[in-house]
Design a protein around this motif. Structure first.
Motif, PDB file in Angstrom:
ATOM      1  N   ASP A  90      -9.587   1.072 -11.631  1.00 37.46           N
ATOM      2  CA  ASP A  90      -9.244   0.459 -12.913  1.00 37.46           C
ATOM      3  C   ASP A  90      -8.503  -0.853 -12.689  1.00 37.46           C
ATOM      4  OD1 ASP A  90      -8.728  -0.164 -15.481  1.00 37.46           O
ATOM      5  OD2 ASP A  90      -7.281   1.441 -15.851  1.00 37.46           O
ATOM      6  N   LEU A  91      -9.253  -1.955 -12.736  1.00 38.99           N
ATOM      7  CA  LEU A  91      -8.656  -3.281 -12.564  1.00 38.99           C
ATOM      8  C   LEU A  91      -8.752  -4.091 -13.860  1.00 38.99           C
ATOM      9  CD1 LEU A  91     -10.151  -4.175  -9.065  1.00 38.99           C
ATOM     10  CD2 LEU A  91      -7.957  -3.134  -9.569  1.00 38.99           C
ATOM     11  N   SER A  92      -8.935  -3.403 -14.975  1.00 38.49           N
ATOM     12  CA  SER A  92      -9.165  -4.093 -16.242  1.00 38.49           C
ATOM     13  C   SER A  92      -7.955  -4.891 -16.702  1.00 38.49           C
ATOM     14  CB  SER A  92      -9.560  -3.075 -17.321  1.00 38.49           C
ATOM     15  OG  SER A  92      -8.571  -2.063 -17.425  1.00 38.49           O
ATOM     16  N   ASN A  93      -6.759  -4.549 -16.257  1.00 37.44           N
ATOM     17  CA  ASN A  93      -5.549  -5.258 -16.690  1.00 37.44           C
ATOM     18  C   ASN A  93      -5.049  -6.237 -15.648  1.00 37.44           C
ATOM     19  OD1 ASN A  93      -5.392  -3.835 -19.144  1.00 37.44           O
ATOM     20  ND2 ASN A  93      -4.500  -2.059 -18.087  1.00 37.44           N
ATOM     21  N   GLY A  94      -5.946  -6.702 -14.778  1.00 36.45           N
ATOM     22  CA  GLY A  94      -5.542  -7.653 -13.753  1.00 36.45           C
ATOM     23  C   GLY A  94      -5.346  -6.971 -12.416  1.00 36.45           C
ATOM     24  N   PRO A  95      -4.882  -7.744 -11.402  1.00 33.11           N
ATOM     25  CA  PRO A  95      -4.732  -7.190 -10.049  1.00 33.11           C
ATOM     26  C   PRO A  95      -3.731  -6.041 -10.012  1.00 33.11           C
ATOM     27  CG  PRO A  95      -4.587  -9.587 -10.033  1.00 33.11           C
ATOM     28  CD  PRO A  95      -4.531  -9.163 -11.463  1.00 33.11           C
ATOM     29  N   GLU A  96      -4.031  -5.041  -9.220  1.00 34.12           N
ATOM     30  CA  GLU A  96      -3.095  -3.944  -8.982  1.00 34.12           C
ATOM     31  C   GLU A  96      -1.918  -4.464  -8.148  1.00 34.12           C
ATOM     32  OE1 GLU A  96      -3.008  -0.563  -9.454  1.00 34.12           O
ATOM     33  OE2 GLU A  96      -4.806  -0.380 -10.677  1.00 34.12           O
ATOM     34  N   CYS A 145       4.951  -3.579  -1.344  1.00 32.53           N
ATOM     35  CA  CYS A 145       5.911  -4.642  -1.690  1.00 32.53           C
ATOM     36  C   CYS A 145       5.834  -5.102  -3.140  1.00 32.53           C
ATOM     37  CB  CYS A 145       5.727  -5.841  -0.757  1.00 32.53           C
ATOM     38  SG  CYS A 145       4.207  -6.774  -1.083  1.00 32.53           S
ATOM     39  N   GLY A 146       4.826  -4.698  -3.881  1.00 34.54           N
ATOM     40  CA  GLY A 146       4.712  -5.083  -5.285  1.00 34.54           C
ATOM     41  C   GLY A 146       3.977  -6.381  -5.533  1.00 34.54           C
ATOM     42  N   ASP A 147       3.599  -7.113  -4.472  1.00 31.36           N
ATOM     43  CA  ASP A 147       2.826  -8.338  -4.636  1.00 31.36           C
ATOM     44  C   ASP A 147       1.419  -7.982  -5.133  1.00 31.36           C
ATOM     45  OD1 ASP A 147       2.196 -10.983  -4.602  1.00 31.36           O
ATOM     46  OD2 ASP A 147       2.462 -11.288  -2.446  1.00 31.36           O
ATOM     47  N   ALA A 148       0.624  -8.983  -5.508  1.00 32.16           N
ATOM     48  CA  ALA A 148      -0.721  -8.722  -6.013  1.00 32.16           C
ATOM     49  C   ALA A 148      -1.599  -8.141  -4.904  1.00 32.16           C
ATOM     50  CB  ALA A 148      -1.344 -10.007  -6.552  1.00 32.16           C
ATOM     51  N   ALA A 149      -2.157  -6.972  -5.144  1.00 33.52           N
ATOM     52  CA  ALA A 149      -3.012  -6.330  -4.151  1.00 33.52           C
ATOM     53  C   ALA A 149      -4.386  -6.987  -4.146  1.00 33.52           C
ATOM     54  CB  ALA A 149      -3.148  -4.846  -4.456  1.00 33.52           C
ATOM     55  N   THR A 150      -5.018  -6.984  -2.973  1.00 31.29           N
ATOM     56  CA  THR A 150      -6.352  -7.575  -2.849  1.00 31.29           C
ATOM     57  C   THR A 150      -7.427  -6.526  -2.673  1.00 31.29           C
ATOM     58  OG1 THR A 150      -6.053  -7.787  -0.454  1.00 31.29           O
ATOM     59  CG2 THR A 150      -5.432  -9.688  -1.822  1.00 31.29           C
ATOM     60  N   GLY A 151      -7.035  -5.278  -2.549  1.00 30.03           N
ATOM     61  CA  GLY A 151      -8.031  -4.228  -2.380  1.00 30.03           C
ATOM     62  C   GLY A 151      -7.438  -2.967  -1.798  1.00 30.03           C
ATOM     63  N   TYR A 152      -8.344  -2.093  -1.442  1.00 33.91           N
ATOM     64  CA  TYR A 152      -7.988  -0.762  -0.962  1.00 33.91           C
ATOM     65  C   TYR A 152      -8.000  -0.782   0.560  1.00 33.91           C
ATOM     66  CZ  TYR A 152      -7.955   4.299  -1.725  1.00 33.91           C
ATOM     67  OH  TYR A 152      -7.624   5.633  -1.795  1.00 33.91           O
ATOM     68  N   HIS A 153      -6.822  -0.790   1.200  1.00 33.44           N
ATOM     69  CA  HIS A 153      -6.717  -0.947   2.649  1.00 33.44           C
ATOM     70  C   HIS A 153      -6.009   0.256   3.264  1.00 33.44           C
ATOM     71  CE1 HIS A 153      -7.897  -5.000   1.717  1.00 33.44           C
ATOM     72  NE2 HIS A 153      -6.762  -5.246   1.065  1.00 33.44           N
ATOM     73  N   TYR A 154      -6.655   0.877   4.252  1.00 32.79           N
ATOM     74  CA  TYR A 154      -6.059   2.018   4.965  1.00 32.79           C
ATOM     75  C   TYR A 154      -5.581   3.098   4.002  1.00 32.79           C
ATOM     76  CZ  TYR A 154      -6.223  -1.599   8.491  1.00 32.79           C
ATOM     77  OH  TYR A 154      -6.657  -2.612   9.323  1.00 32.79           O
ATOM     78  N   MET A 199      -3.752   0.818  -2.049  1.00 35.77           N
ATOM     79  CA  MET A 199      -3.944  -0.487  -2.655  1.00 35.77           C
ATOM     80  C   MET A 199      -2.809  -1.402  -2.200  1.00 35.77           C
ATOM     81  SD  MET A 199      -6.031  -2.101  -4.677  1.00 35.77           S
ATOM     82  CE  MET A 199      -6.888  -0.907  -5.682  1.00 35.77           C
ATOM     83  N   THR A 200      -3.127  -2.411  -1.377  1.00 33.67           N
ATOM     84  CA  THR A 200      -2.077  -3.273  -0.818  1.00 33.67           C
ATOM     85  C   THR A 200      -2.489  -4.734  -0.870  1.00 33.67           C
ATOM     86  OG1 THR A 200      -2.906  -3.300   1.473  1.00 33.67           O
ATOM     87  CG2 THR A 200      -1.522  -1.430   0.834  1.00 33.67           C
ATOM     88  N   CYS A 201      -1.495  -5.598  -0.628  1.00 32.06           N
ATOM     89  CA  CYS A 201      -1.758  -7.027  -0.500  1.00 32.06           C
ATOM     90  C   CYS A 201      -2.228  -7.321   0.920  1.00 32.06           C
ATOM     91  CB  CYS A 201      -0.495  -7.830  -0.824  1.00 32.06           C
ATOM     92  SG  CYS A 201       0.874  -7.528   0.334  1.00 32.06           S
ATOM     93  N   GLU A 202      -2.693  -8.553   1.156  1.00 35.13           N
ATOM     94  CA  GLU A 202      -3.162  -8.933   2.489  1.00 35.13           C
ATOM     95  C   GLU A 202      -2.027  -8.912   3.506  1.00 35.13           C
ATOM     96  OE1 GLU A 202      -6.303  -9.731   3.788  1.00 35.13           O
ATOM     97  OE2 GLU A 202      -6.875  -8.732   1.916  1.00 35.13           O
ATOM     98  N   GLY A 203      -0.816  -9.295   3.058  1.00 30.93           N
ATOM     99  CA  GLY A 203       0.332  -9.329   3.965  1.00 30.93           C
ATOM    100  C   GLY A 203       0.665  -7.959   4.532  1.00 30.93           C
ATOM    101  N   CYS A 204       0.765  -6.960   3.663  1.00 34.06           N
ATOM    102  CA  CYS A 204       1.113  -5.613   4.119  1.00 34.06           C
ATOM    103  C   CYS A 204      -0.050  -4.973   4.880  1.00 34.06           C
ATOM    104  CB  CYS A 204       1.523  -4.738   2.925  1.00 34.06           C
ATOM    105  SG  CYS A 204       3.110  -5.232   2.212  1.00 34.06           S
ATOM    106  N   ASN A 250     -20.678  -7.795 -10.846  1.00 36.18           N
ATOM    107  CA  ASN A 250     -19.463  -7.917 -11.642  1.00 36.18           C
ATOM    108  C   ASN A 250     -18.447  -6.870 -11.180  1.00 36.18           C
ATOM    109  OD1 ASN A 250     -17.841  -6.793 -14.084  1.00 36.18           O
ATOM    110  ND2 ASN A 250     -18.500  -8.813 -14.789  1.00 36.18           N
ATOM    111  N   VAL A 251     -17.171  -7.290 -11.001  1.00 40.85           N
ATOM    112  CA  VAL A 251     -16.151  -6.382 -10.466  1.00 40.85           C
ATOM    113  C   VAL A 251     -16.008  -5.127 -11.333  1.00 40.85           C
ATOM    114  CG1 VAL A 251     -13.695  -6.119  -9.921  1.00 40.85           C
ATOM    115  CG2 VAL A 251     -14.874  -8.235  -9.331  1.00 40.85           C
ATOM    116  N   ASP A 252     -16.004  -5.301 -12.646  1.00 48.27           N
ATOM    117  CA  ASP A 252     -15.905  -4.142 -13.541  1.00 48.27           C
ATOM    118  C   ASP A 252     -17.103  -3.214 -13.375  1.00 48.27           C
ATOM    119  OD1 ASP A 252     -13.482  -4.930 -14.624  1.00 48.27           O
ATOM    120  OD2 ASP A 252     -14.419  -6.124 -16.189  1.00 48.27           O
TER     121      ASP A 252
END
Length: 367
Positions: free
Chosen positions: A13-19, A24-33, A36-41, A202-204
């Motif tokens: 469910d990404l309908s309300n923007g990035p997870e 760390c609470g930053d904008a996540a880029t996807g499902y990693h390991y 749902m995390t950002c590229e940094g983490c 389409n992402v949705d």
């Protein structure tokens, strides 16, 4: 559905923007390991595991980790990665990374060569003959399917449920089922990413297709691990489930149709390409409710169906009804998924709060 949904379905469910990144609470880029995390983490966790890095907190191991403080204490950041559920076993070692990069590069080069050879005005292949483009697509689908299949633990000699009945109203049984399905859901998502053209939709629509096919693909994979002689399913988490353990209610009602489907599937003796392409067809269905751009999904569906049909014609010239039997399995799996959704909804109404949110999500409640 309650607000305390586990992190597993969050990619859906990404309908309300990035997870937000669960570390760390930053904008996540996807499902990693598995989270749902950002590229940094994601990168920090990967480097820590690959290099076996050891950290030491300068304070009391209670540091607050957010997007402004995440670089101040590496030990607390890594501890939080583990606490939120990031899986160390999903980090590839050097040998695995090299093999994966080589596979990706080979597929990329093959597709470039096919694009050069294929003219824009090329007409569809005649006489059910596989084109080079078909072969390239099939190769990528098979690679994605096998890469995400995983190995089933060997528990043949001592099944976890040996001699035990799966109980109807036991919340713990539901939780066990949810936990058994969790790694399989991750594998379905990773498989979808490897199907040519899926990530260009389409992402949705990607999310919609994943939600709709998740149970169907997991049933297919379970059925492929079926032993018809002993009527036993080998589940992803290593549990051996015999049909004699299945009774009439609860979790059992969800599992029994899979046994029947698995028995029929085993008689078709599908090869690895046919199984992988069947999974891709389950994923790419243009009639799923809620699609925003169904015409794009249909275009991709037609390409996969065409390649699949030509593959069957070329490899099974003396089995004219084999293709029709495969398509019937798509119908069977969709029927099983629908029955599961209805059953889970009924059980939820009868036993409020006992069905884990994860199961409600993958059984498509509300669709």
């Amino acid at each position: 559905m309650t607000a305390s949904v586990p992190y597993i379905p969050s990619y859906m469910d990404l309908s309300n923007g990035p997870e937000p990144c669960v570390v760390c609470g930053d904008a996540a880029t996807g499902y990693h390991y598995r989270c749902m995390t950002c590229e940094g983490c994601k990168g920090f966790f990967r480097r820590t595991i690959q290099k076996n890095l050891q950290y030491h907190c300068k304070w009391s191991k209670g540091c607050v980790i957010d997007k402004t403080t995440r670089n101040q204490c590496q030990e607390c950041r890594f501890i939080k990665c583990l606490n939120v559920g990031m899986a160390t076993d999903l980090v590839l070692n050097e040998k695995q990374r090299t093999a994966k990069r080589k596979l990706i590069e080979e597929n990329r080069e093959r597709r470039k060569e096919e694009q050069v050879k294929t003219k824009p005005t090329e007409s569809p292949p005649l006489n059910d003959t596989l084109s080079d483009q078909d072969r390239g697509m099939i190769c990528e689908v098979v690679t994605a399917y096998e890469y995400t299949s995983g190995k089933v633990q060997n528990t043949k000699h001592k099944p976890e449920y040996e001699g035990a009945e799966i109980q109807t109203q036991d919340p713990e049984s539901w939780q066990q089922l949810a936990e058994a399905m969790t790694p399989s859901i991750v594998k379905v998502v990773e498989f979808a990413k490897g199907v040519p053209g899926f990530t260009e939709l389409n992402v949705d629509d990607q999310i919609c297709l994943l939600k709709a096919c998740c149970m169907e693909v997991m049933c297919l994979r379970a059925a492929c691990r079926f032993d018809p002689e002993h009527e036993t399913l080998f589940l992803h988490n290593g549990v051996n489930l015999n049909k004699s353990q299945i009774h009439e209610e609860g979790v059992a009602v969800l599992v029994e149709p899979i046994f029947d489907f698995a028995m029929g599937l085993s008689k078709l003796k599908l090869d690895k390409a046919e199984v992988a392409l069947l999974a891709a067809i389950l994923l790419i269905q243009s009639d799923r409710p809620g699609l925003k751009e169904p015409e794009n999904v249909e275009k991709l569906q037609d390409a996969i169906l065409g390649a699949f049909k030509r593959y069957v014609s070329e490899n099974r010239p003396h089995q004219p009804v084999h293709w029709a039997k495969i398509l019937m399995k798509v119908t069977d799996l969709r029927s099983i998924s629908t029955r599961h959704a209805e059953r889970v909804l009924c059980i939820r109404l009868d036993n409020s709060g006992e069905v884990p949110p994860l199961l409600l999500e993958i059984f498509n409640e509300g669709h």
